[in-house]
Design an enzyme around this catalytic site. Sequence first.
Site, PDB file in Angstrom:
ATOM      1  N   ARG A 176       1.129  -1.426   0.275  1.00 55.21           N
ATOM      2  CA  ARG A 176      -0.192   0.201  -0.418  1.00 55.21           C
ATOM      3  C   ARG A 176       0.573   1.552   0.227  1.00 55.21           C
ATOM      4  O   ARG A 176       0.459   1.696   0.455  1.00 55.21           O
ATOM      5  CB  ARG A 176      -1.040   0.078   1.312  1.00 55.21           C
ATOM      6  N   SER A 231     -10.421  -1.607   4.597  1.00 55.93           N
ATOM      7  CA  SER A 231      -9.329  -1.688   6.570  1.00 55.93           C
ATOM      8  C   SER A 231      -9.638  -0.561   5.967  1.00 55.93           C
ATOM      9  O   SER A 231      -8.461   0.247   4.652  1.00 55.93           O
ATOM     10  CB  SER A 231      -8.553  -2.373   5.524  1.00 55.93           C
ATOM     11  N   GLU A 301      -4.085   2.959   6.776  1.00 58.82           N
ATOM     12  CA  GLU A 301      -3.854   2.852   5.226  1.00 58.82           C
ATOM     13  C   GLU A 301      -5.067   4.299   4.405  1.00 58.82           C
ATOM     14  O   GLU A 301      -4.076   4.278   3.346  1.00 58.82           O
ATOM     15  CB  GLU A 301      -4.683   1.828   5.253  1.00 58.82           C
TER      16      GLU A 301
HETATM   17  C1  LIG Z   1     -15.243  -1.582   0.854  1.00 57.30           C
HETATM   18  C2  LIG Z   1     -14.535  -1.424   0.288  1.00 57.30           C
HETATM   19  C3  LIG Z   1     -12.871  -2.607   0.494  1.00 57.30           C
HETATM   20  C4  LIG Z   1     -12.192  -2.770  -0.191  1.00 57.30           C
HETATM   21  N1  LIG Z   1     -10.914  -3.444  -0.326  1.00 57.30           N
HETATM   22  C5  LIG Z   1      -9.696  -3.006  -0.741  1.00 57.30           C
HETATM   23  C6  LIG Z   1      -9.114  -4.003  -1.203  1.00 57.30           C
HETATM   24  O1  LIG Z   1      -9.238  -5.667  -0.726  1.00 57.30           O
HETATM   25  N2  LIG Z   1      -7.707  -3.787  -1.527  1.00 57.30           N
HETATM   26  C7  LIG Z   1      -6.941  -3.020  -0.773  1.00 57.30           C
HETATM   27  O2  LIG Z   1      -6.292  -2.377  -1.533  1.00 57.30           O
HETATM   28  N3  LIG Z   1      -7.972  -1.792  -0.525  1.00 57.30           N
HETATM   29  C8  LIG Z   1      -9.618  -1.869  -0.571  1.00 57.30           C
HETATM   30  N4  LIG Z   1     -10.497  -0.382  -0.383  1.00 57.30           N
HETATM   31  C9  LIG Z   1      -9.781   0.692  -0.655  1.00 57.30           C
HETATM   32  C10 LIG Z   1     -10.021   1.071  -1.893  1.00 57.30           C
HETATM   33  O3  LIG Z   1     -10.682   1.263  -2.569  1.00 57.30           O
HETATM   34  C11 LIG Z   1      -8.125   1.137  -2.685  1.00 57.30           C
HETATM   35  O4  LIG Z   1      -7.580   1.936  -1.588  1.00 57.30           O
HETATM   36  C12 LIG Z   1      -8.624   1.449  -4.105  1.00 57.30           C
HETATM   37  O5  LIG Z   1      -7.461   2.007  -4.981  1.00 57.30           O
HETATM   38  C13 LIG Z   1      -9.129   3.473  -3.951  1.00 57.30           C
HETATM   39  O6  LIG Z   1      -9.095   3.792  -5.637  1.00 57.30           O
HETATM   40  P1  LIG Z   1      -9.541   5.184  -5.745  1.00 57.30           P
HETATM   41  O7  LIG Z   1      -9.855   5.110  -7.168  1.00 57.30           O
HETATM   42  O8  LIG Z   1     -11.005   5.430  -4.672  1.00 57.30           O
HETATM   43  O9  LIG Z   1      -8.823   5.774  -4.820  1.00 57.30           O
HETATM   44  P2  LIG Z   1      -8.875   7.163  -4.167  1.00 57.30           P
HETATM   45  O10 LIG Z   1      -9.977   6.802  -2.508  1.00 57.30           O
HETATM   46  O11 LIG Z   1     -10.021   7.885  -5.351  1.00 57.30           O
HETATM   47  O12 LIG Z   1      -8.272   7.590  -3.981  1.00 57.30           O
HETATM   48  C14 LIG Z   1      -7.295   7.314  -3.148  1.00 57.30           C
HETATM   49  C15 LIG Z   1      -5.738   7.651  -2.850  1.00 57.30           C
HETATM   50  O13 LIG Z   1      -5.130   7.664  -4.357  1.00 57.30           O
HETATM   51  C16 LIG Z   1      -5.412   9.076  -5.158  1.00 57.30           C
HETATM   52  N5  LIG Z   1      -5.215   8.867  -6.089  1.00 57.30           N
HETATM   53  C17 LIG Z   1      -6.735   8.587  -6.690  1.00 57.30           C
HETATM   54  N6  LIG Z   1      -6.666   8.783  -7.693  1.00 57.30           N
HETATM   55  C18 LIG Z   1      -5.796   8.763  -8.618  1.00 57.30           C
HETATM   56  C19 LIG Z   1      -3.867   8.691  -9.694  1.00 57.30           C
HETATM   57  N7  LIG Z   1      -5.130   9.042 -10.989  1.00 57.30           N
HETATM   58  N8  LIG Z   1      -3.209   9.682  -9.901  1.00 57.30           N
HETATM   59  C20 LIG Z   1      -2.449   9.821  -8.728  1.00 57.30           C
HETATM   60  N9  LIG Z   1      -3.289   9.442  -7.152  1.00 57.30           N
HETATM   61  C21 LIG Z   1      -4.410   9.233  -7.192  1.00 57.30           C
HETATM   62  C22 LIG Z   1      -5.473  10.277  -4.044  1.00 57.30           C
HETATM   63  O14 LIG Z   1      -4.806  11.064  -4.342  1.00 57.30           O
HETATM   64  C23 LIG Z   1      -5.959   9.463  -2.743  1.00 57.30           C
HETATM   65  O15 LIG Z   1      -4.631   9.570  -2.448  1.00 57.30           O
HETATM   66  C24 LIG Z   1     -11.391  -1.062  -0.123  1.00 57.30           C
HETATM   67  C25 LIG Z   1     -12.880  -0.308  -0.435  1.00 57.30           C
HETATM   68  C26 LIG Z   1     -13.661  -0.106   0.403  1.00 57.30           C
HETATM   69  C27 LIG Z   1     -14.705   0.368   0.245  1.00 57.30           C
END
Ligand SMILES: Cc1cc2nc3c(=O)[nH]c(=O)nc-3n(C[C@H](O)[C@H](O)[C@H](O)COP(=O)(O)OP(=O)(O)OC[C@H]3O[C@@H](n4cnc5c(N)ncnc54)[C@H](O)[C@@H]3O)c2cc1C
Length: 310
Positions: A176, A231, A301
């Site tokens: 992460r 998480s 995280e």
């Molecule tokens: C029900 C549930 C289950 C989940 N399970 C997992 C899992 O199994 N494993 C896991 O790793 N995570 C999990 N997550 C967390 C999450 O889905 C991940 O971290 C995912 O990668 C976030 O993507 P996002 O587009 O929503 O990013 P956001 O939440 O919108 O952003 C997260 C971070 O990434 C940055 N970011 C976003 N887009 C970009 C870009 N294009 N360039 C640079 N930086 C950027 C943002 O500025 C921020 O700092 C889960 C979340 C939920 C709600």
Amino acid sequence: MNMIESSNIANTPLRGEMRLQVDMSKHTSWRTGGMAERMYQPADLDDLLVYLRGLPSDEPLYAVGLGSNLLVRDGGLRGTVLLLHGTLSALYLELDGSIYAEAGVPGAKLARFGALHNMQGAEFFAGIPGTLGGMLAMNAGCYGSETWEKVLRVQTVNRHGEVNIRTAAEYEIGYRHVALRPSSFPANEEWFVAAWLQFSNGEGESARQAIKALLNKRVATQPLNFPNAGSVFRNPEGDHAARLIEACGLKGKRIGGAQVSEKHANFIVNTGTASAEDIENLIDEVRHTVEQQTGICLHPEVRIVGEKKS
Ligand SMILES: Cc1cc2nc3c(=O)[nH]c(=O)nc-3n(C[C@H](O)[C@H](O)[C@H](O)COP(=O)(O)OP(=O)(O)OC[C@H]3O[C@@H](n4cnc5c(N)ncnc54)[C@H](O)[C@@H]3O)c2cc1C
């Protein structure tokens, strides 16, 4: 580092959508948080470059995908949110067999695309409710796979609207954790706009079955009926944050509308009325209690951004 020329877009008018005072609870999976001063959703990659090239150099920028790993404090976010979900959605197969996907492509779509093309190894993306951009930024992963294991190259853009192609070697990549190496451009001033991903040959039907199985497992183990951000804490070396939180008797612990899930102790759910402050206070309380009782310091995280409400 390879810089792509795109001088032909210099005087093009903007085609994306600019909004003012945007409620970030509509753009985060926790369904709470303050306002973004401005939000720009580019029409496509070229439009994003035009937007960045016209931007004042001191405008704070923050990229948001599906907001599934994000807590925006109640006082809101200054500057502009670059909303990359619902745009940058190109997804296709390259002649060399790799997949080109833009940053706005959701994990579930990527997993299905891999299965459609008889690939093996993209299934885990189905369980992560984020965009490819967010998954690259977080090195998201589950069930033994991580995003960057699949990356051949990424395409990035910096605040000057310059596009670069980078390889994994240019990043420090861990659990992460993803950061441009110190000699490169500051990581917080460069965003992912696309990636080329490589998977092994497989069989579409078995990939679809694997996706189904992992989604069923998630429904059985995660509190998906309440807004959450997955998480909350990273697993400490050799242990699980959920186990430690449960062992400290924190399952069900509430602050305001925020609650440590009864179903999965490393999830904090919004029971309906949680403010970002409730969630952040509960995160602090869990950290403090776990450290006091076990000596282990948990690190969030989830990304916590923005201003506290004054
Ligand atoms: C029900 C549930 C289950 C989940 N399970 C997992 C899992 O199994 N494993 C896991 O790793 N995570 C999990 N997550 C967390 C999450 O889905 C991940 O971290 C995912 O990668 C976030 O993507 P996002 O587009 O929503 O990013 P956001 O939440 O919108 O952003 C997260 C971070 O990434 C940055 N970011 C976003 N887009 C970009 C870009 N294009 N360039 C640079 N930086 C950027 C943002 O500025 C921020 O700092 C889960 C979340 C939920 C709600």
